[in-house]
Design a protein around this motif. Structure first.
Motif, PDB file in Angstrom:
ATOM      1  N   ARG A 179      39.536  54.784  43.426  1.00  0.00           N
ATOM      2  CA  ARG A 179      40.574  53.888  43.967  1.00  0.00           C
ATOM      3  C   ARG A 179      41.888  54.637  44.163  1.00  0.00           C
ATOM      4  O   ARG A 179      42.619  54.382  45.126  1.00  0.00           O
ATOM      5  N   PHE A 180      42.205  55.539  43.242  1.00  0.00           N
ATOM      6  CA  PHE A 180      43.408  56.345  43.426  1.00  0.00           C
ATOM      7  C   PHE A 180      43.308  57.154  44.707  1.00  0.00           C
ATOM      8  O   PHE A 180      44.239  57.175  45.526  1.00  0.00           O
ATOM      9  N   TRP A 181      42.190  57.844  44.904  1.00  0.00           N
ATOM     10  CA  TRP A 181      42.036  58.682  46.089  1.00  0.00           C
ATOM     11  C   TRP A 181      42.109  57.849  47.356  1.00  0.00           C
ATOM     12  O   TRP A 181      42.728  58.258  48.352  1.00  0.00           O
ATOM     13  N   ALA A 182      41.478  56.666  47.362  1.00  0.00           N
ATOM     14  CA  ALA A 182      41.507  55.810  48.548  1.00  0.00           C
ATOM     15  C   ALA A 182      42.933  55.372  48.866  1.00  0.00           C
ATOM     16  O   ALA A 182      43.360  55.387  50.032  1.00  0.00           O
ATOM     17  N   ALA A 183      43.689  55.003  47.829  1.00  0.00           N
ATOM     18  CA  ALA A 183      45.082  54.604  48.049  1.00  0.00           C
ATOM     19  C   ALA A 183      45.926  55.790  48.506  1.00  0.00           C
ATOM     20  O   ALA A 183      46.810  55.645  49.367  1.00  0.00           O
ATOM     21  N   LEU A 184      45.655  56.979  47.972  1.00  0.00           N
ATOM     22  CA  LEU A 184      46.408  58.160  48.372  1.00  0.00           C
ATOM     23  C   LEU A 184      46.153  58.484  49.844  1.00  0.00           C
ATOM     24  O   LEU A 184      47.074  58.913  50.569  1.00  0.00           O
ATOM     25  N   ARG A 208      31.614  59.353  49.325  1.00  0.00           N
ATOM     26  CA  ARG A 208      31.223  58.139  50.051  1.00  0.00           C
ATOM     27  C   ARG A 208      31.977  56.929  49.511  1.00  0.00           C
ATOM     28  O   ARG A 208      32.432  56.070  50.275  1.00  0.00           O
ATOM     29  N   GLU A 209      32.100  56.863  48.183  1.00  0.00           N
ATOM     30  CA  GLU A 209      32.813  55.727  47.584  1.00  0.00           C
ATOM     31  C   GLU A 209      34.274  55.705  48.021  1.00  0.00           C
ATOM     32  O   GLU A 209      34.825  54.638  48.350  1.00  0.00           O
ATOM     33  N   VAL A 210      34.903  56.855  48.052  1.00  0.00           N
ATOM     34  CA  VAL A 210      36.313  56.926  48.442  1.00  0.00           C
ATOM     35  C   VAL A 210      36.487  56.509  49.899  1.00  0.00           C
ATOM     36  O   VAL A 210      37.394  55.726  50.228  1.00  0.00           O
ATOM     37  N   THR A 211      35.639  57.009  50.784  1.00  0.00           N
ATOM     38  CA  THR A 211      35.775  56.654  52.201  1.00  0.00           C
ATOM     39  C   THR A 211      35.497  55.168  52.424  1.00  0.00           C
ATOM     40  O   THR A 211      36.140  54.530  53.264  1.00  0.00           O
ATOM     41  N   THR A 212      34.561  54.598  51.666  1.00  0.00           N
ATOM     42  CA  THR A 212      34.284  53.168  51.785  1.00  0.00           C
ATOM     43  C   THR A 212      35.483  52.350  51.345  1.00  0.00           C
ATOM     44  O   THR A 212      35.874  51.368  52.000  1.00  0.00           O
ATOM     45  N   LEU A 213      36.095  52.741  50.242  1.00  0.00           N
ATOM     46  CA  LEU A 213      37.257  52.013  49.741  1.00  0.00           C
ATOM     47  C   LEU A 213      38.460  52.194  50.668  1.00  0.00           C
ATOM     48  O   LEU A 213      39.253  51.261  50.863  1.00  0.00           O
ATOM     49  N   LYS A 215      38.551  52.808  53.990  1.00  0.00           N
ATOM     50  CA  LYS A 215      38.424  52.152  55.304  1.00  0.00           C
ATOM     51  C   LYS A 215      39.473  52.697  56.271  1.00  0.00           C
ATOM     52  O   LYS A 215      40.201  51.947  56.925  1.00  0.00           O
ATOM     53  N   ALA A 216      39.564  54.018  56.314  1.00  0.00           N
ATOM     54  CA  ALA A 216      40.579  54.670  57.134  1.00  0.00           C
ATOM     55  C   ALA A 216      39.982  55.948  57.712  1.00  0.00           C
ATOM     56  O   ALA A 216      38.993  56.478  57.190  1.00  0.00           O
ATOM     57  N   PRO A 217      40.569  56.451  58.798  1.00  0.00           N
ATOM     58  CA  PRO A 217      40.053  57.692  59.402  1.00  0.00           C
ATOM     59  C   PRO A 217      40.331  58.897  58.516  1.00  0.00           C
ATOM     60  O   PRO A 217      41.469  59.319  58.352  1.00  0.00           O
ATOM     61  N   VAL A 218      39.294  59.423  57.914  1.00  0.00           N
ATOM     62  CA  VAL A 218      39.438  60.573  57.024  1.00  0.00           C
ATOM     63  C   VAL A 218      38.184  61.432  57.150  1.00  0.00           C
ATOM     64  O   VAL A 218      37.061  60.917  57.243  1.00  0.00           O
ATOM     65  N   LEU A 219      38.375  62.730  57.189  1.00  0.00           N
ATOM     66  CA  LEU A 219      37.252  63.666  57.291  1.00  0.00           C
ATOM     67  C   LEU A 219      36.704  63.926  55.898  1.00  0.00           C
ATOM     68  O   LEU A 219      37.421  64.398  55.017  1.00  0.00           O
ATOM     69  N   ASN A 220      35.436  63.604  55.686  1.00  0.00           N
ATOM     70  CA  ASN A 220      34.789  63.774  54.387  1.00  0.00           C
ATOM     71  C   ASN A 220      33.854  64.978  54.450  1.00  0.00           C
ATOM     72  O   ASN A 220      32.802  64.930  55.074  1.00  0.00           O
ATOM     73  N   LEU A 221      34.233  66.070  53.784  1.00  0.00           N
ATOM     74  CA  LEU A 221      33.423  67.292  53.766  1.00  0.00           C
ATOM     75  C   LEU A 221      32.719  67.503  52.432  1.00  0.00           C
ATOM     76  O   LEU A 221      32.220  68.597  52.172  1.00  0.00           O
ATOM     77  N   CYS A 222      32.669  66.490  51.601  1.00  0.00           N
ATOM     78  CA  CYS A 222      32.032  66.635  50.289  1.00  0.00           C
ATOM     79  C   CYS A 222      30.570  67.030  50.453  1.00  0.00           C
ATOM     80  O   CYS A 222      29.807  66.373  51.180  1.00  0.00           O
ATOM     81  N   GLY A 223      30.178  68.087  49.797  1.00  0.00           N
ATOM     82  CA  GLY A 223      28.791  68.529  49.809  1.00  0.00           C
ATOM     83  C   GLY A 223      28.359  69.248  51.053  1.00  0.00           C
ATOM     84  O   GLY A 223      27.172  69.591  51.182  1.00  0.00           O
ATOM     85  N   THR A 224      29.291  69.531  51.976  1.00  0.00           N
ATOM     86  CA  THR A 224      28.897  70.151  53.241  1.00  0.00           C
ATOM     87  C   THR A 224      29.261  71.624  53.334  1.00  0.00           C
ATOM     88  O   THR A 224      28.758  72.323  54.217  1.00  0.00           O
ATOM     89  N   LEU A 225      30.129  72.117  52.449  1.00  0.00           N
ATOM     90  CA  LEU A 225      30.612  73.484  52.552  1.00  0.00           C
ATOM     91  C   LEU A 225      30.196  74.306  51.343  1.00  0.00           C
ATOM     92  O   LEU A 225      30.306  73.849  50.204  1.00  0.00           O
TER      93      LEU A 225
END
Length: 469
Positions: A179-184, A208-213, A215-225
């Motif tokens: 929730r902190f990350w989503a608000a940030l 995935r949880e952060v991007t779901t919470l 609900k904003a345009p953000v690039l999620n590279l977790c686990g891809t690099l």
């Protein structure tokens, strides 16, 4: 192959610990020109880091038999695992630093600073020596450390607005919540910044949880690099906001400006960003000064980290505000530090103008005390630091002075009999004295509780008395 014998570093710890060994590698190359540098480490960590590492030949732990074929100039064991201590003992070497263990189970720590480091286990409240410096203090002269200049973190053009957020940490208590990350994310977007989420395979679900919470345009590279890919992508970021993690150390080492959200049971003086010019945000709480393990019902040190405050700070850092301007920010419940160097050692420079409290004064005294005793540094600094304690933290000074007769009594008895009057002495020592009693406890065990070891314990008390006059 070089005729000079190689130097070997044993580093079985995690990625961050390996990166914090990089400064030692640089210093060793300068102190021992022509000697090959070998590093034994976990292959899963060193392989992706080799492109960022100082020049060294890496060996995986399952190839230890190859190391036994060499005779070494020096073996430095920076690991706490028994496997590393056994290997350090059996290898042929002119000298050793760090823990070694014989096949009969007897264990010995070589080097006074490595011994000091062992004394910090559950006893690091007042420690202000960084892990990277402790790696080197037994072998690298102060002049060499003082002469070292690390490049400041790079500043990207004003139109660079990408900000990396590393979501994870080794334990949940050391990182913000989803929730902190989503608000940030929302707060950063509102200030014209473009957040990018980073994380390893363990952070895929959190991403995935952060991007779901959010609900904003953000690039999620977790686990891809992979790590080496992260090191390259990091060059395009204006700022990296991160808890205390291995990727934080990689980012700082490669020149990416870091804002370390230091929370939970971590000690930023020990494991914060090492090069100068980075920033650490920490709860302004007494228990946050050297936390080993939280004993509270919940992690109160997380509460002051409000996303809006962090976003304002991040925006000003991206805009290029110098530390002097950041120092004037209103950050209730939080303290902002800048990483710096003083006499060759890493330090956290507190940016606000609050007068030093008891924790800061006592920590400074013990840092100067051990610097003089173990490292031959200026003893006058310890005497000056003690005067500051007596002037501004009289309760701490009284507690320390009041325990000196008991220390003298116990250690005098040890010289005569080989044991303490009461084994509860170690646990009963006041916290303000435990940096010294903790070190002496380790030194006695290291000296097999010999008469000489007890005499050296008394000498340390006499040195303390001399510094406290």
């Amino acid at each position: 192959m070089s005729a000079k014998r190689p130097i070997l570093i044993l580093q079985m710890q995690r990625m961050g610990d390996l990166i914090l060994s990089f400064p030692l590698m640089l210093w060793l190359a300068r102190q021992f020109p022509g000697h090959p540098l070998f590093v034994a480490a976990e292959a899963m960590f060193y392989k992706p880091l080799m492109r960022f590492s100082p020049k060294a030949t890496y060996f995986p732990w399952d190839s230890a038999h190859q190391l036994r074929q060499h005779a070494f100039e020096l073996v430095i064991n920076l690991s706490i695992r028994e496997q590393a201590a056994l290997l350090a003992d059996e290898l042929r070497s002119e000298a050793r630093l760090g823990p070694t263990q014989a096949r009969d189970g007897s264990r010995f720590v070589h080097g006074p600073w490595q011994l000091y480091r062992t004394s910090l286990v559950r006893n690091n409240r007042y420690n202000r020596f960084h892990w990277a410096d402790l790696n080197a203090l037994d072998i690298v002269p102060e002049q060499a450390m003082t002469a070292t200049r690390f490049d400041p973190p790079r500043t990207l053009p004003p139109d660079s607005a990408s900000v990396g957020l590393f979501l994870g940490a080794s334990e949940p208590g050391k990182r913000p919540t989803a929730r902190f990350w989503a608000a940030l994310i929302h707060e950063l977007l509102g200030r014209g910044l473009r957040p990018v989420l980073f994380g390893g395979p363990a952070e895929v679900g959190l991403g995935r949880e952060v991007t779901t919470l959010a609900k904003a345009p953000v690039l999620n590279l977790c686990g891809t690099l992979a790590l080496e890919e992260f090191g390259v992508v990091g060059q395009t970021l204006a700022l990296f906001i991160t808890p205390d993690t291995g990727p934080m150390h990689l980012a700082a080492w490669t020149g990416l400006k870091c804002l370390n959200l230091s929370m939970g049971h971590v000690n930023p003086w020990e494991t914060g960003p090492y090069p100068p010019g980075h920033f650490v945000l920490r709860a302004d709480m007494a228990c946050a000064s050297g936390c080993w393990q939280c004993t509270g019902d919940r992690l109160l040190c997380h509460d002051p980290f409000e996303p809006g405050r962090v976003a304002v700070l991040a925006a000003r850092m991206v805009a290029g505000d110098p530390a002097a301007k950041l120092a004037g920010m209103n950050l209730p419940g939080l303290t902002l530090f800048e990483t710096a160097r003083e006499q060759g050692l890493c330090r956290l420079r507190r940016l606000d103008s609050a007068p030093p409290d008891e924790e800061r004064l006592v920590s400074r005294f013990w840092q100067t005390f051990f610097g003089a005793r173990l490292g031959g540094r200026d003893e006058a600094r310890a005497a000056t630091a003690w005067k500051d304690v007596t002037a501004s933290a009289p309760k701490a000074a009284t507690a320390l002075l009041g325990h000196i007769p008991e220390m003298s009594r116990q250690f005098t008895h040890g010289v005569r009999t080989g044991s303490l009057l009461h084994e509860s002495f170690w646990a009963d020592s006041p916290p303000v004295v435990r940096p010294l009693t903790g070190y002496i406890q380790m030194a006695l065990a290291n000296g097999c509780h010999s008469r000489r070891a007890w005499a050296q314990a008394l000498e340390l008390v006499e040195t303390l008395i001399a510094n406290c006059r």
